[in-house]
Design an enzyme around this catalytic site. Structure first.
Site, PDB file in Angstrom:
ATOM      1  N   PRO A  10       6.526   6.098 -15.069  1.00 57.81           N
ATOM      2  CA  PRO A  10       5.929   5.081 -15.656  1.00 57.81           C
ATOM      3  C   PRO A  10       4.420   4.466 -14.955  1.00 57.81           C
ATOM      4  O   PRO A  10       4.501   4.680 -13.672  1.00 57.81           O
ATOM      5  CB  PRO A  10       7.023   4.038 -15.609  1.00 57.81           C
ATOM      6  CG  PRO A  10       7.885   4.420 -14.657  1.00 57.81           C
ATOM      7  CD  PRO A  10       7.777   5.809 -14.701  1.00 57.81           C
ATOM      8  N   ASN A  11       3.648   4.501 -15.784  1.00 56.13           N
ATOM      9  CA  ASN A  11       2.130   3.955 -15.284  1.00 56.13           C
ATOM     10  C   ASN A  11       1.194   4.919 -14.800  1.00 56.13           C
ATOM     11  O   ASN A  11       0.128   4.565 -14.576  1.00 56.13           O
ATOM     12  CB  ASN A  11       2.424   2.562 -14.441  1.00 56.13           C
ATOM     13  CG  ASN A  11       3.166   1.463 -15.071  1.00 56.13           C
ATOM     14  OD1 ASN A  11       2.812   0.985 -15.973  1.00 56.13           O
ATOM     15  ND2 ASN A  11       4.317   1.078 -14.191  1.00 56.13           N
ATOM     16  N   ARG A  18      -5.687   2.377 -12.615  1.00 62.79           N
ATOM     17  CA  ARG A  18      -4.696   1.513 -12.084  1.00 62.79           C
ATOM     18  C   ARG A  18      -4.784   1.310 -10.611  1.00 62.79           C
ATOM     19  O   ARG A  18      -4.722   2.339  -9.927  1.00 62.79           O
ATOM     20  CB  ARG A  18      -3.282   1.987 -12.633  1.00 62.79           C
ATOM     21  CG  ARG A  18      -1.997   1.320 -11.819  1.00 62.79           C
ATOM     22  CD  ARG A  18      -1.130   2.522 -11.849  1.00 62.79           C
ATOM     23  NE  ARG A  18       0.250   1.728 -11.213  1.00 62.79           N
ATOM     24  CZ  ARG A  18       1.249   2.296 -10.817  1.00 62.79           C
ATOM     25  NH1 ARG A  18       1.442   3.971 -10.741  1.00 62.79           N
ATOM     26  NH2 ARG A  18       2.269   1.889 -10.272  1.00 62.79           N
ATOM     27  N   TYR A  23      -4.096   4.027  -5.470  1.00 67.04           N
ATOM     28  CA  TYR A  23      -3.923   5.261  -6.170  1.00 67.04           C
ATOM     29  C   TYR A  23      -5.062   6.031  -6.370  1.00 67.04           C
ATOM     30  O   TYR A  23      -5.029   7.344  -6.708  1.00 67.04           O
ATOM     31  CB  TYR A  23      -3.305   4.947  -7.539  1.00 67.04           C
ATOM     32  CG  TYR A  23      -1.724   4.392  -7.432  1.00 67.04           C
ATOM     33  CD1 TYR A  23      -0.606   4.905  -6.790  1.00 67.04           C
ATOM     34  CD2 TYR A  23      -1.760   2.852  -8.032  1.00 67.04           C
ATOM     35  CE1 TYR A  23       0.244   4.164  -6.358  1.00 67.04           C
ATOM     36  CE2 TYR A  23      -0.477   2.285  -7.803  1.00 67.04           C
ATOM     37  CZ  TYR A  23       0.621   3.019  -7.136  1.00 67.04           C
ATOM     38  OH  TYR A  23       1.853   2.472  -6.692  1.00 67.04           O
ATOM     39  N   ASN A  74       7.218  12.796  -9.515  1.00 67.45           N
ATOM     40  CA  ASN A  74       6.528  11.689  -8.913  1.00 67.45           C
ATOM     41  C   ASN A  74       7.235  10.504 -10.094  1.00 67.45           C
ATOM     42  O   ASN A  74       6.944  10.226 -10.939  1.00 67.45           O
ATOM     43  CB  ASN A  74       5.214  11.515  -9.111  1.00 67.45           C
ATOM     44  CG  ASN A  74       4.777   9.965  -8.564  1.00 67.45           C
ATOM     45  OD1 ASN A  74       5.551   9.019  -8.130  1.00 67.45           O
ATOM     46  ND2 ASN A  74       3.387   9.775  -8.334  1.00 67.45           N
ATOM     47  N   ALA A  77       8.038   3.976 -10.385  1.00 59.56           N
ATOM     48  CA  ALA A  77       8.817   2.862 -10.030  1.00 59.56           C
ATOM     49  C   ALA A  77      10.245   3.177 -10.163  1.00 59.56           C
ATOM     50  O   ALA A  77      11.112   2.582  -9.507  1.00 59.56           O
ATOM     51  CB  ALA A  77       8.506   1.655 -10.819  1.00 59.56           C
ATOM     52  N   GLU A  98       9.669  15.652  -4.150  1.00 55.19           N
ATOM     53  CA  GLU A  98       9.527  14.382  -4.757  1.00 55.19           C
ATOM     54  C   GLU A  98       8.096  14.099  -3.913  1.00 55.19           C
ATOM     55  O   GLU A  98       7.943  14.244  -2.780  1.00 55.19           O
ATOM     56  CB  GLU A  98      10.456  13.306  -4.120  1.00 55.19           C
ATOM     57  CG  GLU A  98      10.117  11.835  -4.374  1.00 55.19           C
ATOM     58  CD  GLU A  98      11.451  11.126  -3.678  1.00 55.19           C
ATOM     59  OE1 GLU A  98      12.243  11.514  -3.209  1.00 55.19           O
ATOM     60  OE2 GLU A  98      11.183   9.899  -3.795  1.00 55.19           O
ATOM     61  N   HIS A 100       4.762  11.078  -3.998  1.00 51.66           N
ATOM     62  CA  HIS A 100       4.347   9.646  -4.126  1.00 51.66           C
ATOM     63  C   HIS A 100       2.672   9.767  -3.474  1.00 51.66           C
ATOM     64  O   HIS A 100       2.585  10.402  -2.630  1.00 51.66           O
ATOM     65  CB  HIS A 100       4.926   8.748  -3.394  1.00 51.66           C
ATOM     66  CG  HIS A 100       6.356   8.627  -3.745  1.00 51.66           C
ATOM     67  ND1 HIS A 100       6.916   8.202  -5.069  1.00 51.66           N
ATOM     68  CD2 HIS A 100       7.683   9.100  -3.056  1.00 51.66           C
ATOM     69  CE1 HIS A 100       8.155   7.899  -5.155  1.00 51.66           C
ATOM     70  NE2 HIS A 100       8.513   8.739  -4.006  1.00 51.66           N
ATOM     71  N   ARG A 107       4.367   0.134   2.314  1.00 53.52           N
ATOM     72  CA  ARG A 107       4.323  -0.896   1.189  1.00 53.52           C
ATOM     73  C   ARG A 107       5.199  -1.696   1.242  1.00 53.52           C
ATOM     74  O   ARG A 107       6.088  -1.949   2.154  1.00 53.52           O
ATOM     75  CB  ARG A 107       3.958  -0.153   0.108  1.00 53.52           C
ATOM     76  CG  ARG A 107       2.455   0.631   0.116  1.00 53.52           C
ATOM     77  CD  ARG A 107       2.091   1.181  -1.169  1.00 53.52           C
ATOM     78  NE  ARG A 107       2.129   0.345  -2.374  1.00 53.52           N
ATOM     79  CZ  ARG A 107       1.848   1.002  -3.770  1.00 53.52           C
ATOM     80  NH1 ARG A 107       2.380   1.903  -4.070  1.00 53.52           N
ATOM     81  NH2 ARG A 107       1.988  -0.363  -4.493  1.00 53.52           N
TER      82      ARG A 107
HETATM   83  C1  DQA Z   1       4.393   5.825  -6.626  1.00 54.71           C
HETATM   84  C2  DQA Z   1       4.861   4.762  -5.669  1.00 54.71           C
HETATM   85  C3  DQA Z   1       5.888   3.772  -6.281  1.00 54.71           C
HETATM   86  O1  DQA Z   1       6.228   2.925  -5.357  1.00 54.71           O
HETATM   87  C4  DQA Z   1       5.213   3.185  -7.563  1.00 54.71           C
HETATM   88  O2  DQA Z   1       6.217   2.525  -8.254  1.00 54.71           O
HETATM   89  C5  DQA Z   1       4.296   4.069  -8.448  1.00 54.71           C
HETATM   90  C6  DQA Z   1       3.613   5.206  -7.969  1.00 54.71           C
HETATM   91  C7  DQA Z   1       3.369   6.781  -5.917  1.00 54.71           C
HETATM   92  O3  DQA Z   1       2.885   7.667  -6.342  1.00 54.71           O
HETATM   93  O4  DQA Z   1       2.751   6.092  -5.037  1.00 54.71           O
HETATM   94  O5  DQA Z   1       4.073   3.726  -9.571  1.00 54.71           O
HETATM   95  O6  DQA Z   1       5.273   6.685  -7.023  1.00 54.71           O
END
Ligand code: DQA
Length: 144
Positions: A10-11, A18, A23, A74, A77, A98, A100, A107
């Protein structure tokens, strides 16, 4: 040619707009383009997807069971909340990496726990979008 599913939670459709201070300013379309270019170099077929919906990500993982040799994910959240995505990944036979974009350990504390890490062969965090490419290079060694 081995197929790698690159899945985004998501997002991440808003990547570039964003919180660019966290990011970066690259878009998800740029990430897809870079992953496909590197995939071509490494001899990997890349299936690139993003969804804001947990169930849709689970459906893609089920699809990957039939179509892919590896998953780069990825989960955004959902990393920190989704037992269901962990369970889906546990039905997949190949390697799972995985990724990120940000360094989640620098964080908020709720980002320090990952359900997905219980399944992942490796975790890449804090290398920006380059993390996806590092993951693909590793996957090429495993399934290439
Ligand atoms: C994320 C890190 C997560 O904590 C966050 O909710 C994201 C992006 C990252 O790519 O750094 O949406 O996965």
């Amino acid at each position: 040619m081995p197929t790698v599913y690159v899945l985004n939670g998501p997002n991440l459709n808003l990547l570039g707009q964003r919180q660019p201070e966290i990011y970066g300013s690259t878009t998800l379309a740029d990430v897809e383009r870079d992953c496909k270019a590197l995939g071509a170099e490494l001899g990997l077929e890349i299936a690139f997807h993003q969804s804001n919906h947990e169930g849709a990500i689970i459906d893609l993982i089920h699809e990957a069971r039939l179509k892919a040799q590896a998953i780069v994910i990825n989960p955004a959240a959902f990393t920190h909340t989704s037992v269901a995505i962990l369970d889906a990944l546990n039905t997949f036979d190949g390697p799972v990496i995985e990724v990120h974009i940000s360094n989640v350990h620098k964080r908020e504390s709720f980002r320090h726990h990952s359900y997905v890490s219980l399944r992942a062969e490796g975790v890449i965090a804090g290398f920006g979008i380059h993390g996806y490419l590092l993951a693909l290079r590793h996957v090429a060694k495993l399934v290439g």
